[in-house]
Each structure stands twice: as C-alpha cells, then as structure tokens.
Design a protein around this motif. Sequence first.
Motif, PDB file in Angstrom:
ATOM      1  N   SER A 136      54.145  37.692  30.775  1.00 35.15           N
ATOM      2  CA  SER A 136      53.440  36.403  30.660  1.00 35.15           C
ATOM      3  C   SER A 136      52.084  36.425  31.374  1.00 35.15           C
ATOM      4  N   ILE A 174      59.987  38.819  31.216  1.00 32.34           N
ATOM      5  CA  ILE A 174      59.152  37.710  30.720  1.00 32.34           C
ATOM      6  C   ILE A 174      58.019  37.422  31.703  1.00 32.34           C
ATOM      7  N   TYR A 175      58.321  37.417  32.993  1.00 24.49           N
ATOM      8  CA  TYR A 175      57.277  37.184  33.999  1.00 24.49           C
ATOM      9  C   TYR A 175      56.232  38.290  33.958  1.00 24.49           C
TER      10      TYR A 175
END
Length: 110
Positions: A51, A47-48
């Motif tokens: 993102s 996710i990081y």
Amino acid sequence: MVRNVHRNMNFLKTIIKLFKRISVIHKLIKDPNVAFYKKIMVISGLIYFISPIDLVPEIVLGFGFIDDAVLILYIVSKISDELDRYIKKDQVVFEEDKIIEDIKYKMDDE
C-alpha cells in the motif's frame, strides 16, 4: 581479518535464511493446519508493504522503506519456526544406508 570474514559469512547465512523463509510463505498461507491469525498477520503485512500509505512516507530521504522492512522482519520472525518446517520438507536428504551402488542393468529397446 579472519574475524571480519567470519562475521560477513554469518551475515550472509542470515540473509539467505531470511530469503528462504520468505520464499515459503505462500505454503503457509495455503496450509489448512496453520492458525487463522497467522495467515491474517502475513496477509495484512503484505497489504501494508504494497500500500502507498505508510507510517513513514517513502519520500522522506529513503527512510520510508525502513518501516516496511521492520514490519516484514517482525512477521517473519514471529512465524519463522513454521516457515522452517516448510523448508525442511522441501530439502532432499540422502541417507547413507539407503543408497544403492554398483548395480548392473541392461536396457532393451522395443
């Protein structure tokens, strides 16, 4: 000269091993026997990586990808032993004493 070739080969082997480990991460996530915190670590890292919010923005002279790469390398290094188990399961091993050779056979058409 030989030393440089040897160093380059080791670097290439390390990169290949890294990509093999990354390629089996999905198996680790699906495995019910893997600890929940390891799955959370992998998913949060992905996710990081995806993102748009980063510690170092991508606009900053190309250095923005460094924090993503460091995070991915850290996560892969933490779970590398488990990832290596999945790689070993996928490899086909030929055992010398179990190979059958010189067999005569006949095929019949129906």
